[in-house]
Design an enzyme around this catalytic site. Sequence first.
Site, short mmCIF file in Angstrom:
data_model
loop_
_atom_site.label_atom_id
_atom_site.label_comp_id
_atom_site.label_asym_id
_atom_site.label_seq_id
_atom_site.Cartn_x
_atom_site.Cartn_y
_atom_site.Cartn_z
N ARG A 256 20.57 36.07 36.21
CA ARG A 256 21.71 35.92 36.52
C ARG A 256 21.54 37.43 37.02
NH1 ARG A 256 27.01 37.92 34.13
NH2 ARG A 256 28.79 37.14 35.57
N GLU B 30 27.02 35.84 29.61
CA GLU B 30 26.99 36.73 28.90
C GLU B 30 26.83 37.10 27.25
OE1 GLU B 30 28.62 40.54 30.06
OE2 GLU B 30 28.35 40.07 32.75
N ASN C 211 31.09 34.23 28.42
CA ASN C 211 30.79 35.62 27.97
C ASN C 211 31.85 36.16 26.63
OD1 ASN C 211 29.46 35.99 30.40
ND2 ASN C 211 31.00 37.57 31.76
N GLU D 193 34.69 37.71 34.80
CA GLU D 193 35.40 38.15 33.92
C GLU D 193 36.23 38.91 34.91
OE1 GLU D 193 33.61 41.47 31.29
OE2 GLU D 193 32.54 39.42 30.16
N HIS E 150 30.55 41.53 40.45
CA HIS E 150 31.09 42.28 39.18
C HIS E 150 31.45 43.40 39.14
CE1 HIS E 150 28.58 41.33 35.05
NE2 HIS E 150 29.92 42.27 35.20
N TYR F 36 31.36 38.34 23.25
CA TYR F 36 30.78 39.63 22.26
C TYR F 36 31.47 38.87 20.78
CZ TYR F 36 28.57 40.91 26.43
OH TYR F 36 27.70 40.84 27.44
C1 FCB Z 1 30.76 42.52 29.96
C2 FCB Z 1 30.56 43.11 31.02
C3 FCB Z 1 28.81 43.23 31.47
C4 FCB Z 1 28.59 44.37 29.67
C5 FCB Z 1 29.29 43.99 28.72
C6 FCB Z 1 28.68 44.92 28.13
O1 FCB Z 1 31.75 42.44 29.69
O2 FCB Z 1 31.32 41.29 32.08
O3 FCB Z 1 29.26 43.87 32.75
O4 FCB Z 1 29.01 45.16 30.43
O5 FCB Z 1 29.78 43.73 28.83
#
Ligand code: FCB
Length: 445
Positions: free
Chosen positions: A79, A346, A293, A168, A123, A295
């Site tokens: 990607r 992500e 995505n 995002e 992006h 985290y």
């Molecule tokens: C996401 C972004 C990516 C990167 C990660 C850590 O929000 O899409 O570009 O910065 O965080």
Amino acid sequence: MSSDSLRFPDRFLWGAATSACQIEGAWDLDGKGESIWDRFGHTPGRILNADTADIACDHYKRWQQDVDLMVELGLGAYRFSISWPRIMPNGKKPVNSLGLDFYDRLVDKLLASNIQPFPTLYHWDLPQALQETGGWTNRDVVKRFAEYAEVVAQRLSDRVRHWTTLNEPWCIAVLGHATGDHAPGYKDKQTAIVVGHNLLVAHGLACQAIRATACGPDKPQLGIALIFTPTDPASDSPKDQALAEKTWREDLSYFMDPIFRGIYPESLSKIKSHIRTGDLELIATQLDFLGLNYYSRTVLGIKGKVEVVPGSQYTEMGWEVHPVSLRKLLVKFSKDYHLPPIYITENGAAFSDQSSPDGRILDFARLNYLRDHLEQAWLAIQDGVDLRGYFAWSLLDNFEWAHGYSKRFGIVHVDFANQKRTIKESGRWYASVIKQNAVESSRFA
Ligand code: FCB
């Protein structure tokens, strides 16, 4: 492989992700126009340590070596994002064919290496020329984005099948236009709401443009990548629970409701005056996949955000490591919405890495992060979620936006002094997962 390995479905797609501005460098080479992140980076005080994306990972010149690394890792998909100002330096025609040539070559080499290309059209690197006329606040950007999507699809759709329109939109609207942490650095909540709407309409129109243009042997597969940070309550108290529940509901419905239900949630009633006839239909254009995505999560109570949850591990970004939220999120969405197949587009972690005397990069915290999230992804599949693939963020250490080069997310280490790449232990481990299509159930101690 041991008997207690977590085996993934056949044809599960294993990938890694990057974005143009974060890795390419060559910010003004071969006719590329200035982006809002070039301008932001060249404005004193915006980026930590006055870092810029001017050179980044120098991927524009080293792309062949980087694809070779992907082959070494055994990736099935990559990607990446396409830089709009490289294709259209002023955000509109004429087209800079040298820019298109770059992605054309990249796609060819990926395919020749059996790696499926998963480009993202946007992006975050808007052409600065469009920013001069209001950028995402100006409704005109919607048409410009669809034109750009058409130009790219004309060139690449004979070989590219999976397209992600936006990465995002929440970050673009909120971090770029409400908090001002990201380019273009606006600080106005009302503006962010308008930007969110324009982004969604642009997404819908771009989907139509790609579908109308695509000339590949198979139907194009269209998706969008959304970020989610679920909110959990700080305590069992009804007030904390109600607040966390309300916050999370507003957060998740912001983009999910318009895209997958064709409506805006009540919390976004301020958007109403900006909606034109046909917008909601466009936004709810049928999608072929959802990119998710993930985290971290937020823990919230009436006394505010809990900065440190006792017993939790935190990444260098200050983000809590909370893998079980990934499974919860996947299961919840699959129940609450009528969704197409999902890809985790992500997932990854910033940690400062140690190196061994023999030059290995020992990043076991990242390895465990990836492992624990993959375990939850696997469990979600057992729960019935139609999860088709996983992209580690990120292939390379790179330019982490306003944090500059201070945060490393790569499964491949980049020495920014000489651009040397070294596959980290997490990358080696990920390669073995890909090879076996399975994750060992024991953790690395
Ligand atoms: C996401 C972004 C990516 C990167 C990660 C850590 O929000 O899409 O570009 O910065 O965080």
